[in-house]
Design a protein around this motif. Structure first.
Motif, PDB file in Angstrom:
ATOM      1  N   LEU A 181     -10.064  -5.654   4.951  1.00 38.86           N
ATOM      2  CA  LEU A 181      -9.698  -6.032   3.588  1.00 38.86           C
ATOM      3  C   LEU A 181      -8.872  -7.300   3.671  1.00 38.86           C
ATOM      4  N   VAL A 182      -9.238  -8.312   2.888  1.00 38.71           N
ATOM      5  CA  VAL A 182      -8.499  -9.569   2.851  1.00 38.71           C
ATOM      6  C   VAL A 182      -8.087  -9.829   1.410  1.00 38.71           C
ATOM      7  N   ASP A 183      -6.830 -10.162   1.210  1.00 40.61           N
ATOM      8  CA  ASP A 183      -6.326 -10.422  -0.129  1.00 40.61           C
ATOM      9  C   ASP A 183      -7.079 -11.576  -0.783  1.00 40.61           C
ATOM     10  N   ILE A 184      -7.528 -11.350  -2.002  1.00 37.70           N
ATOM     11  CA  ILE A 184      -8.281 -12.361  -2.744  1.00 37.70           C
ATOM     12  C   ILE A 184      -7.478 -13.652  -2.919  1.00 37.70           C
ATOM     13  N   ALA A 185      -6.163 -13.571  -2.860  1.00 36.30           N
ATOM     14  CA  ALA A 185      -5.327 -14.769  -2.976  1.00 36.30           C
ATOM     15  C   ALA A 185      -5.610 -15.763  -1.852  1.00 36.30           C
TER      16      ALA A 185
ATOM     17  N   PHE B  24      -4.084  -8.877   5.429  1.00 35.92           N
ATOM     18  CA  PHE B  24      -5.358  -8.243   5.731  1.00 35.92           C
ATOM     19  C   PHE B  24      -5.102  -6.973   6.531  1.00 35.92           C
ATOM     20  N   THR B  25      -6.056  -6.046   6.448  1.00 33.15           N
ATOM     21  CA  THR B  25      -5.977  -4.806   7.200  1.00 33.15           C
ATOM     22  C   THR B  25      -7.329  -4.509   7.816  1.00 33.15           C
TER      23      THR B  25
ATOM     24  N   ASP C 152      -6.308  -6.013  -4.421  1.00 29.05           N
ATOM     25  CA  ASP C 152      -4.999  -5.416  -4.160  1.00 29.05           C
ATOM     26  C   ASP C 152      -5.066  -4.698  -2.808  1.00 29.05           C
ATOM     27  N   VAL C 153      -4.696  -5.392  -1.750  1.00 28.94           N
ATOM     28  CA  VAL C 153      -4.791  -4.826  -0.397  1.00 28.94           C
ATOM     29  C   VAL C 153      -3.949  -3.563  -0.261  1.00 28.94           C
ATOM     30  N   MET C 154      -2.760  -3.545  -0.854  1.00 31.53           N
ATOM     31  CA  MET C 154      -1.886  -2.372  -0.725  1.00 31.53           C
ATOM     32  C   MET C 154      -2.562  -1.123  -1.303  1.00 31.53           C
ATOM     33  N   THR C 155      -3.166  -1.252  -2.463  1.00 29.01           N
ATOM     34  CA  THR C 155      -3.848  -0.114  -3.087  1.00 29.01           C
ATOM     35  C   THR C 155      -5.139   0.211  -2.370  1.00 29.01           C
TER      36      THR C 155
ATOM     37  N   GLU D  63      -6.261   0.712  11.296  1.00 26.60           N
ATOM     38  CA  GLU D  63      -6.130   0.471  12.733  1.00 26.60           C
ATOM     39  C   GLU D  63      -5.171  -0.689  12.986  1.00 26.60           C
ATOM     40  N   PHE D  64      -5.132  -1.634  12.058  1.00 28.56           N
ATOM     41  CA  PHE D  64      -4.203  -2.752  12.181  1.00 28.56           C
ATOM     42  C   PHE D  64      -3.866  -3.262  10.789  1.00 28.56           C
ATOM     43  N   ASP D  65      -2.582  -3.496  10.562  1.00 27.30           N
ATOM     44  CA  ASP D  65      -2.091  -4.018   9.284  1.00 27.30           C
ATOM     45  C   ASP D  65      -1.327  -5.304   9.566  1.00 27.30           C
ATOM     46  N   SER D  66      -1.795  -6.414   9.026  1.00 31.19           N
ATOM     47  CA  SER D  66      -1.150  -7.702   9.276  1.00 31.19           C
ATOM     48  C   SER D  66       0.050  -7.956   8.366  1.00 31.19           C
ATOM     49  N   CYS D  67       0.246  -7.114   7.360  1.00 33.81           N
ATOM     50  CA  CYS D  67       1.316  -7.345   6.390  1.00 33.81           C
ATOM     51  C   CYS D  67       2.695  -7.500   7.046  1.00 33.81           C
TER      52      CYS D  67
END
Length: 154
Positions: free
Chosen positions: A122-126, A108-109, A82-85, A98-102
């Motif tokens: 952090l990369v979403d497991i999806a 990823f962040t 859960d990237v958001m959490t 530092e960077f949020d790709s959302c």
């Protein structure tokens, strides 16, 4: 300890960097691929060996992978359930975003850790199935970062 799945270097010349890693360490590479995030074009490649994988990115000036000041170790990458959490948890533990790709439609962040001069990604497991299909077709499922684990000191 949580398992990271890659170490990333940003470089000015992806061909030269991968040739150096091959010559000195025997790393073999998947084909280099091009991509675009927002207005930024980049080239990216992952090692065949892994996990953990080597990732090398050559990005445009001003991009999250800008290497105009020189090549560098950039980040250590983890899968996130859960990237958001998890991005909020990392921020609360002293690793600011530092960077949020959302906002660019990606998941990823990058979180800065000044003490090591690099970032945590952090990369979403999806995205893992697509990663495996593209970069490691013979690979197996990799674990996610567990920030609930009391032994995690991020």
């Amino acid at each position: 300890m949580n398992n990271f799945y890659h170490l990333c270097f940003v470089v000015r010349d992806i061909q030269s960097a991968t040739e150096d890693l091959t010559r000195t360490l025997g790393v073999t590479w998947s084909p280099v691929r091009g991509g675009k995030l927002g207005d930024w074009e980049y080239s990216i490649v992952f090692s065949v060996e892994g996990p953990p994988f080597f990732e090398v990115i050559q990005g445009a000036a001003g991009s999250p992978w800008d290497a105009t000041a020189g090549a560098r170790f950039d980040h250590i990458g983890y899968w996130s359930r859960d990237v958001m959490t998890d991005k909020q948890r990392l921020q609360a533990r002293g690793a600011p975003i530092e960077f949020d790709s959302c906002p660019y439609g990606r998941s990823f962040t990058y979180h800065r850790l000044d003490s090591i001069g690099a970032r945590v990604e952090l990369v979403d497991i999806a995205a893992q199935d697509g990663f495996l299909a593209t970069w490691a077709p013979e690979g197996t499922t990799m674990p996610v970062l567990d920030l609930d684990d009391p032994t995690t000191d991020l």
